[in-house]
Design a protein around this motif. Structure first.
Motif, PDB file in Angstrom:
ATOM      1  N   GLY A  27      30.247  43.051 -65.163  1.00  0.00           N
ATOM      2  CA  GLY A  27      29.791  43.779 -63.980  1.00  0.00           C
ATOM      3  C   GLY A  27      30.386  43.285 -62.680  1.00  0.00           C
ATOM      4  N   VAL A  28      31.714  43.176 -62.626  1.00  0.00           N
ATOM      5  CA  VAL A  28      32.401  42.671 -61.433  1.00  0.00           C
ATOM      6  C   VAL A  28      32.650  43.805 -60.437  1.00  0.00           C
ATOM      7  CG1 VAL A  28      34.660  41.844 -60.634  1.00  0.00           C
ATOM      8  CG2 VAL A  28      33.438  40.621 -62.435  1.00  0.00           C
ATOM      9  N   ASN A  29      32.360  43.524 -59.163  1.00  0.00           N
ATOM     10  CA  ASN A  29      32.608  44.474 -58.071  1.00  0.00           C
ATOM     11  C   ASN A  29      33.301  43.756 -56.924  1.00  0.00           C
ATOM     12  OD1 ASN A  29      30.756  47.027 -58.737  1.00  0.00           O
ATOM     13  ND2 ASN A  29      29.583  45.193 -59.249  1.00  0.00           N
ATOM     14  N   PHE A  30      34.377  44.340 -56.396  1.00  0.00           N
ATOM     15  CA  PHE A  30      34.981  43.843 -55.160  1.00  0.00           C
ATOM     16  C   PHE A  30      35.950  44.878 -54.619  1.00  0.00           C
ATOM     17  CE2 PHE A  30      37.808  42.087 -58.478  1.00  0.00           C
ATOM     18  CZ  PHE A  30      39.063  42.466 -58.015  1.00  0.00           C
ATOM     19  N   GLU A  31      36.356  44.687 -53.365  1.00  0.00           N
ATOM     20  CA  GLU A  31      37.317  45.568 -52.714  1.00  0.00           C
ATOM     21  C   GLU A  31      38.422  44.734 -52.087  1.00  0.00           C
ATOM     22  OE1 GLU A  31      35.279  47.929 -49.813  1.00  0.00           O
ATOM     23  OE2 GLU A  31      34.413  49.290 -51.307  1.00  0.00           O
ATOM     24  N   LEU A  32      39.566  45.380 -51.876  1.00  0.00           N
ATOM     25  CA  LEU A  32      40.704  44.719 -51.242  1.00  0.00           C
ATOM     26  C   LEU A  32      41.355  45.695 -50.273  1.00  0.00           C
ATOM     27  CD1 LEU A  32      42.533  42.122 -51.278  1.00  0.00           C
ATOM     28  CD2 LEU A  32      43.957  43.339 -52.926  1.00  0.00           C
ATOM     29  N   ASN A  33      41.564  45.248 -49.049  1.00  0.00           N
ATOM     30  CA  ASN A  33      42.203  46.084 -48.033  1.00  0.00           C
ATOM     31  C   ASN A  33      43.699  45.812 -47.959  1.00  0.00           C
ATOM     32  OD1 ASN A  33      39.705  47.241 -47.186  1.00  0.00           O
ATOM     33  ND2 ASN A  33      39.283  45.378 -46.021  1.00  0.00           N
ATOM     34  N   ALA A  34      44.426  46.718 -47.355  1.00  0.00           N
ATOM     35  CA  ALA A  34      45.877  46.535 -47.180  1.00  0.00           C
ATOM     36  C   ALA A  34      46.140  45.303 -46.322  1.00  0.00           C
ATOM     37  CB  ALA A  34      46.476  47.778 -46.524  1.00  0.00           C
ATOM     38  N   GLY A  35      47.102  44.480 -46.763  1.00  0.00           N
ATOM     39  CA  GLY A  35      47.483  43.296 -46.014  1.00  0.00           C
ATOM     40  C   GLY A  35      46.499  42.149 -46.082  1.00  0.00           C
ATOM     41  N   GLU A  36      45.532  42.232 -46.999  1.00  0.00           N
ATOM     42  CA  GLU A  36      44.493  41.207 -47.105  1.00  0.00           C
ATOM     43  C   GLU A  36      44.736  40.333 -48.334  1.00  0.00           C
ATOM     44  OE1 GLU A  36      39.678  41.303 -46.694  1.00  0.00           O
ATOM     45  OE2 GLU A  36      40.531  42.592 -48.232  1.00  0.00           O
ATOM     46  N   THR A  37      44.308  39.072 -48.244  1.00  0.00           N
ATOM     47  CA  THR A  37      44.363  38.170 -49.399  1.00  0.00           C
ATOM     48  C   THR A  37      42.950  37.840 -49.845  1.00  0.00           C
ATOM     49  OG1 THR A  37      46.447  37.162 -48.686  1.00  0.00           O
ATOM     50  CG2 THR A  37      45.117  35.919 -50.258  1.00  0.00           C
ATOM     51  N   LEU A  38      42.670  38.166 -51.106  1.00  0.00           N
ATOM     52  CA  LEU A  38      41.385  37.836 -51.723  1.00  0.00           C
ATOM     53  C   LEU A  38      41.615  36.745 -52.751  1.00  0.00           C
ATOM     54  CD1 LEU A  38      38.344  38.444 -52.467  1.00  0.00           C
ATOM     55  CD2 LEU A  38      39.256  40.042 -54.173  1.00  0.00           C
ATOM     56  N   ALA A  39      40.883  35.654 -52.643  1.00  0.00           N
ATOM     57  CA  ALA A  39      40.957  34.586 -53.642  1.00  0.00           C
ATOM     58  C   ALA A  39      39.782  34.718 -54.601  1.00  0.00           C
ATOM     59  CB  ALA A  39      40.923  33.225 -52.966  1.00  0.00           C
ATOM     60  N   ILE A  40      40.081  34.661 -55.899  1.00  0.00           N
ATOM     61  CA  ILE A  40      39.037  34.637 -56.927  1.00  0.00           C
ATOM     62  C   ILE A  40      39.033  33.236 -57.523  1.00  0.00           C
ATOM     63  CG2 ILE A  40      38.181  35.650 -59.064  1.00  0.00           C
ATOM     64  CD1 ILE A  40      39.617  38.221 -58.375  1.00  0.00           C
ATOM     65  N   VAL A  41      37.915  32.531 -57.379  1.00  0.00           N
ATOM     66  CA  VAL A  41      37.858  31.125 -57.779  1.00  0.00           C
ATOM     67  C   VAL A  41      36.759  30.901 -58.810  1.00  0.00           C
ATOM     68  CG1 VAL A  41      38.729  30.356 -55.543  1.00  0.00           C
ATOM     69  CG2 VAL A  41      36.276  30.457 -55.919  1.00  0.00           C
ATOM     70  N   GLY A  42      36.921  29.836 -59.584  1.00  0.00           N
ATOM     71  CA  GLY A  42      35.927  29.480 -60.585  1.00  0.00           C
ATOM     72  C   GLY A  42      36.541  28.563 -61.626  1.00  0.00           C
ATOM     73  N   GLU A  43      35.687  27.960 -62.448  1.00  0.00           N
ATOM     74  CA  GLU A  43      36.147  27.083 -63.517  1.00  0.00           C
ATOM     75  C   GLU A  43      36.910  27.865 -64.583  1.00  0.00           C
ATOM     76  OE1 GLU A  43      32.708  23.927 -64.398  1.00  0.00           O
ATOM     77  OE2 GLU A  43      31.949  25.952 -64.078  1.00  0.00           O
ATOM     78  N   SER A  44      37.578  27.145 -65.462  1.00  0.00           N
ATOM     79  CA  SER A  44      38.219  27.773 -66.612  1.00  0.00           C
ATOM     80  C   SER A  44      37.153  28.491 -67.439  1.00  0.00           C
ATOM     81  CB  SER A  44      38.907  26.712 -67.487  1.00  0.00           C
ATOM     82  OG  SER A  44      39.961  26.108 -66.783  1.00  0.00           O
ATOM     83  N   GLY A  45      37.468  29.711 -67.861  1.00  0.00           N
ATOM     84  CA  GLY A  45      36.517  30.479 -68.655  1.00  0.00           C
ATOM     85  C   GLY A  45      35.553  31.315 -67.840  1.00  0.00           C
ATOM     86  N   SER A  46      35.710  31.308 -66.509  1.00  0.00           N
ATOM     87  CA  SER A  46      34.772  32.069 -65.670  1.00  0.00           C
ATOM     88  C   SER A  46      35.085  33.559 -65.638  1.00  0.00           C
ATOM     89  CB  SER A  46      34.761  31.513 -64.245  1.00  0.00           C
ATOM     90  OG  SER A  46      36.048  31.623 -63.652  1.00  0.00           O
ATOM     91  N   GLY A  47      36.284  33.944 -66.104  1.00  0.00           N
ATOM     92  CA  GLY A  47      36.646  35.359 -66.133  1.00  0.00           C
ATOM     93  C   GLY A  47      37.692  35.751 -65.106  1.00  0.00           C
ATOM     94  N   LYS A  48      38.237  34.775 -64.387  1.00  0.00           N
ATOM     95  CA  LYS A  48      39.206  35.061 -63.327  1.00  0.00           C
ATOM     96  C   LYS A  48      40.456  35.743 -63.865  1.00  0.00           C
ATOM     97  CE  LYS A  48      40.075  30.834 -62.171  1.00  0.00           C
ATOM     98  NZ  LYS A  48      39.511  30.176 -63.350  1.00  0.00           N
ATOM     99  N   SER A  49      41.094  35.116 -64.857  1.00  0.00           N
ATOM    100  CA  SER A  49      42.360  35.638 -65.376  1.00  0.00           C
ATOM    101  C   SER A  49      42.167  36.942 -66.144  1.00  0.00           C
ATOM    102  CB  SER A  49      43.049  34.598 -66.273  1.00  0.00           C
ATOM    103  OG  SER A  49      43.494  33.499 -65.493  1.00  0.00           O
TER     104      SER A  49
END
Length: 357
Positions: A27-49
């Protein structure tokens, strides 16, 4: 306000394994605007990759299953697209930089050819023009003597230079979105800083949107506009980089911030860690997935999953500690000191402080 270039809505991805169904993204939700940098952080296995690979539909089906949700890029949902349709999106509109450049580069091909192939596939230009653009890209990413380097093989480059080549390939078709999956993890700190500065410069000059996947919050402070903190397949805190660093609300974010090494700390001081291990996502725990590792857990954390509480217009956190009836627990003093030591700031909770220029 302009429409976001990317909207991820209720994304859920499972994997069928012999041990059961792994609920990797929940159930992941997020948005990204033009020219913006969003960092997704968390431990290994958190679902980032898994989340970042899903954006390019690189999850193999099977064993992966897009259980539900939408990935809306430039107004179009990518999930229903066929692999043939997605091949027009990959590289052209969305590009990816992976962690290990040697797995991204063909060791038997000269780097110049690897760049020109991408240009020729996505741009209607001649081979000579593609070569000129490839040489220009090598120069743009900071590789000296680009005409000479164009003819060399990957093994003739250092690790940092190979990662620059990978970035050049990712930029070859002038994508609108660049996904960087732990692109500096395999590099030493000096080269890491150079690559991060390069990505910041690319983002400024080309207005490319960037999603930066990392486990290192120290990296985030230097590159991101906004931050999504992931745990057990969910985003548990989301906000601007200043909100996440100066006014963190989720105990897991406190743990990550407290784990940052501080250059000024006593050499005898033990580095803080988050006790315990992430839960088994073949059978996610009832209630808050972080409860078993949370020293501030409430009784309700073991019974009911918390909603995403709104802290400000841009800041949200998924913790029962934000409920009006919950006890008021400030950020732990040890974590505050760690953040201050790392960032060189006096007042961690001053929202007017600015990390990123």
């Amino acid at each position: 306000m302009s429409e976001p270039i990317l909207q991820v809505k209720d994304l859920r991805i499972n994997f069928k394994t012999f041990a059961g169904v792994v609920q990797a993204v929940r159930g992941v939700n997020f948005e990204l605007n033009a020219g913006e940098t969003l960092a997704i952080v968390g431990e290994s296995g958190s679902g980032k990759s898994v989340t970042s690979n899903a954006l390019m539909k690189l999850i193999p089906e099977p064993p992966g299953i897009y259980e539900s949700g939408e990935i809306i890029f430039n107004g179009r949902d990518l999930i229903p697209l066929s692999d043939k349709e997605m091949s027009k999106v990959r590289g052209n509109d969305i590009s990816m930089i992976f962690q290990d450049p040697m797995t991204s580069l063909n060791p038997t091909m000269r780097v110049g050819r690897q760049i020109t192939e991408v240009i020729l596939k996505h741009k209607n230009i001649s081979k000579s023009d593609a070569k000129k653009r490839a040489i220009k890209l090598l120069d743009q990413v900071g590789i000296p003597m680009p005409e000479k380097r164009y003819k060399q093989f990957p093994h003739e480059f250092s690790g940092g230079m190979r990662q620059r080549v990978v970035i050049a390939i990712a930029l070859a078709a002038e994508p609108k979105l660049l996904i960087a999956d732990e692109p500096t993890t395999a590099l030493d700190v000096t080269i890491q800083a150079q690559i991060l500065e390069l990505m910041k410069e690319i983002q400024k000059t080309s207005n490319t949107s960037i999603i930066f996947i990392t486990h290192d919050l120290g990296v985030v402070a230097n590159v991101a506009h906004r931050v999504a903190v992931m745990y057990a397949g969910q985003i548990v805190e989301y906000g601007t980089v200043n909100e996440i660093f100066y006014n963190p609300k989720h105990p897991y974010t406190w743990g990550l911030l407290g784990s940052m090494p501080d250059i000024d700390s006593n050499s005898d001081e033990l580095l803080r860690t988050i006790p315990g291990s992430p839960p088994d996502l073949t059978n996610p725990p009832k209630g808050d997935a972080f409860a078993a590792r949370n020293e501030f857990a409430l009784a309700i954390d073991y019974e009911k999953e918390p909603p995403m509480f709104q802290v400000s217009e841009t800041h949200f956190a998924k913790t029962w500690l934000l409920h009006p009836d919950a006890p008021k627990i400030p950020i732990p003093e040890a974590v505050a000191k760690r953040i201050e030591g790392y960032l060189g700031k006096e007042n961690v909770l001053n929202g007017e402080k600015t990390i990123r220029n």
